[in-house]
Design a protein around this motif. Structure first.
Motif, PDB file in Angstrom:
ATOM      1  N   UNK A   1       0.832  -1.196   0.000  1.00 49.07           N
ATOM      2  CA  UNK A   1       0.000   0.000   0.000  1.00 49.07           C
ATOM      3  C   UNK A   1       0.873   1.256   0.000  1.00 49.07           C
ATOM      4  N   UNK A   2       0.245   2.371  -0.360  1.00 52.35           N
ATOM      5  CA  UNK A   2       0.878   3.674  -0.185  1.00 52.35           C
ATOM      6  C   UNK A   2      -0.076   4.536   0.635  1.00 52.35           C
ATOM      7  N   UNK A   3       0.475   5.294   1.587  1.00 57.36           N
ATOM      8  CA  UNK A   3      -0.311   6.079   2.539  1.00 57.36           C
ATOM      9  C   UNK A   3       0.087   7.548   2.483  1.00 57.36           C
ATOM     10  N   UNK A   4      -0.866   8.426   2.779  1.00 53.88           N
ATOM     11  CA  UNK A   4      -0.548   9.782   3.205  1.00 53.88           C
ATOM     12  C   UNK A   4      -0.831   9.858   4.700  1.00 53.88           C
ATOM     13  N   UNK A   5      -0.019  10.627   5.414  1.00 50.10           N
ATOM     14  CA  UNK A   5      -0.151  10.642   6.865  1.00 50.10           C
ATOM     15  C   UNK A   5       0.373  11.957   7.445  1.00 50.10           C
ATOM     16  N   UNK A   6      -0.032  12.226   8.675  1.00 51.70           N
ATOM     17  CA  UNK A   6       0.512  13.328   9.464  1.00 51.70           C
ATOM     18  C   UNK A   6       0.937  12.786  10.815  1.00 51.70           C
ATOM     19  N   UNK A   7       1.976  13.396  11.361  1.00 52.29           N
ATOM     20  CA  UNK A   7       2.528  12.964  12.644  1.00 52.29           C
ATOM     21  C   UNK A   7       2.611  14.170  13.567  1.00 52.29           C
ATOM     22  N   UNK A   8       2.155  13.977  14.805  1.00 48.18           N
ATOM     23  CA  UNK A   8       2.281  15.002  15.839  1.00 48.18           C
ATOM     24  C   UNK A   8       2.985  14.366  17.029  1.00 48.18           C
ATOM     25  N   UNK A   9       4.069  15.008  17.497  1.00 43.96           N
ATOM     26  CA  UNK A   9       4.836  14.458  18.619  1.00 43.96           C
ATOM     27  C   UNK A   9       5.046  15.532  19.676  1.00 43.96           C
ATOM     28  N   UNK A  10       5.033  15.110  20.929  1.00 47.28           N
ATOM     29  CA  UNK A  10       5.349  15.997  22.046  1.00 47.28           C
ATOM     30  C   UNK A  10       5.948  15.163  23.165  1.00 47.28           C
ATOM     31  N   UNK A  11       6.702  15.803  24.039  1.00 46.67           N
ATOM     32  CA  UNK A  11       7.364  15.072  25.120  1.00 46.67           C
ATOM     33  C   UNK A  11       6.338  14.471  26.071  1.00 46.67           C
ATOM     34  N   UNK A  12       6.692  13.296  26.619  1.00 45.20           N
ATOM     35  CA  UNK A  12       5.758  12.597  27.502  1.00 45.20           C
ATOM     36  C   UNK A  12       6.524  11.684  28.445  1.00 45.20           C
ATOM     37  N   UNK A  13       5.981  11.484  29.637  1.00 44.54           N
ATOM     38  CA  UNK A  13       6.561  10.519  30.576  1.00 44.54           C
ATOM     39  C   UNK A  13       6.204   9.096  30.178  1.00 44.54           C
ATOM     40  N   UNK A  14       5.266   8.960  29.236  1.00 41.43           N
ATOM     41  CA  UNK A  14       4.866   7.645  28.738  1.00 41.43           C
ATOM     42  C   UNK A  14       5.001   7.621  27.212  1.00 41.43           C
ATOM     43  N   UNK A  15       6.238   7.562  26.716  1.00 43.72           N
ATOM     44  CA  UNK A  15       6.420   7.580  25.256  1.00 43.72           C
ATOM     45  C   UNK A  15       5.774   6.377  24.586  1.00 43.72           C
ATOM     46  N   UNK A  16       5.027   6.659  23.543  1.00 43.23           N
ATOM     47  CA  UNK A  16       4.350   5.600  22.805  1.00 43.23           C
ATOM     48  C   UNK A  16       3.915   6.158  21.460  1.00 43.23           C
ATOM     49  N   UNK A  17       3.485   5.256  20.585  1.00 43.01           N
ATOM     50  CA  UNK A  17       2.987   5.665  19.280  1.00 43.01           C
ATOM     51  C   UNK A  17       1.588   5.099  19.077  1.00 43.01           C
ATOM     52  N   UNK A  18       0.695   5.962  18.622  1.00 41.90           N
ATOM     53  CA  UNK A  18      -0.670   5.557  18.293  1.00 41.90           C
ATOM     54  C   UNK A  18      -0.934   5.884  16.831  1.00 41.90           C
TER      55      UNK A  18
END
Length: 361
Positions: free
Chosen positions: A330-347
């Protein structure tokens, strides 16, 4: 830097755009491709002089020199000297430029076509909507800034904007757009390669619309699009370095196009450096298309190689083979938002489940 006469001429240009109703019309059309097709029809049926002005500002239409001087006055000569107005055998035109509305700002950029270098498109609009979600103004770093679309919006929202682009030839139009919107005191431009253009400053917001098109080996449509074989070459470099330049409450906003499997885009090289530096990451997977289906996005990519030596079937095959080499279909378009956290994870948020547009979720 622009001089006083140039800034005054751009103020006069903005006054004409607002007075003649062009700003209001452009806010309706946005940058959606289908709406711009409608604009081409509307130019044929709108009354004069509105139709003529709309064609002039959006489609390469010409004004008679006498008409241009009557409307823009002494600013006409200054705008010609700036390269915004061009005098041709048909009259005064904007040359390759068009004027677009960018969430309250007006942006001069290249009209769509091959080898565009001063770009604004639907993905520019998509990134702007994420920037709107950052409510507290601060210091903003606009990477791969181009003609300044995102910096303009951020400055209008109260940010102090530092902009960086590797292309020196976008500087003039960046400065023109800042002056056109009365925001030049809040914006600065530096020609450099990403963070090479940044001193030891920390930013509340870092945003980038980098070269993001996956470009299989042997294919090329220019520097502003070429994201490397997987579309992530520049994006991954930004993700690796950005944490060093973010404040404790800072945000990083990126967007891209990349290959992936049925569950989402393949973004480990972008996400991993952010998780390892204690960031919470949200990936909004906006659009998904199976490469083998020859859907609208893949066919749009194929179309973008028109005018090069690449054969359409060869382009399709190279994309499918390149994705398959990393076990993707597949090919995707996407956006990513990141900020500092005491519980680093990816959703990963699968917006593509209900969305059929490349950048509009």
């Amino acid at each position: 830097m622009l001089n006083g006469d140039e800034r005054s001429a751009l103020t006069a240009l903005r006054s004409v755009v607002d007075r003649e109703g062009i700003s209001n019309l452009l806010s309706v059309y946005g940058v959606d491709t289908a709406r711009w097709r409608q604009l081409a029809f509307d130019v044929l049926v709108l009354p004069e002089p509105l139709a003529g002005f709309l064609a002039f500002f959006t489609q390469g239409g010409a004004l008679e020199p006498s008409q241009a001087h009557a409307v823009f006055g002494d600013a006409t000569h200054v705008l010609q000297a700036l390269g915004i107005f061009l005098e041709t055998h048909n009259g005064i035109t904007l040359g390759r430029l068009r004027l677009v509305w960018h969430l309250g700002c007006l942006v001069l950029c290249d009209r769509p076509g091959p080898k565009v270098t001063r770009y604004h498109g639907e993905d520019s609009f998509a990134l702007a909507r994420q920037i709107l979600s950052i409510s507290s103004p601060g210091r903003m770093l606009d990477l791969c800034c181009g003609v300044g679309s995102q910096g303009l919006l951020a400055a209008r929202l109260g940010h102090i904007v530092h902009s960086v682009d590797i292309q020196e030839d976008v500087r003039k139009l960046y400065e023109v757009n800042a002056a056109l919107n009365g925001l030049e005191d809040k914006m600065s431009f530096r020609c450099a390669d990403l963070f090479d253009g940044v001193e030891s400053i920390h930013f509340d917001l870092i945003a980038a619309n980098p070269p993001l098109v996956p470009m299989p080996q042997g294919l090329s449509i220019g520097i502003i699009s070429d994201g490397g074989a997987d579309g992530l070459d520049v994006t991954a470099r930004i993700a690796e370095t950005a944490p060093q330049f973010m404040t404790a409450n800072g945000h990083l906003i990126l967007q891209g196009v990349s290959f992936g499997g049925p569950d989402g885009p393949q973004l480990a090289k972008v996400i991993s450096p952010l998780i390892s530096t204690a960031h919470e990451v949200q990936v909004f997977a906006i659009y998904r298309e199976a490469l083998a289906d020859r859907g609208p996005f893949v066919e749009g990519l194929v179309h973008s190689f028109m005018g090069t030596s690449a054969v359409p079937d060869e382009v399709r095959t190279r994309y499918i083979d390149t994705a398959a080499s990393v076990e993707c279909e597949y090919i995707y378009s996407w956006q990513l938002v990141a900020r500092r956290s005491t519980e680093p994870r990816c959703t990963i948020v699968p917006l593509y489940v209900r969305n059929k547009e490349l950048w509009v979720a």
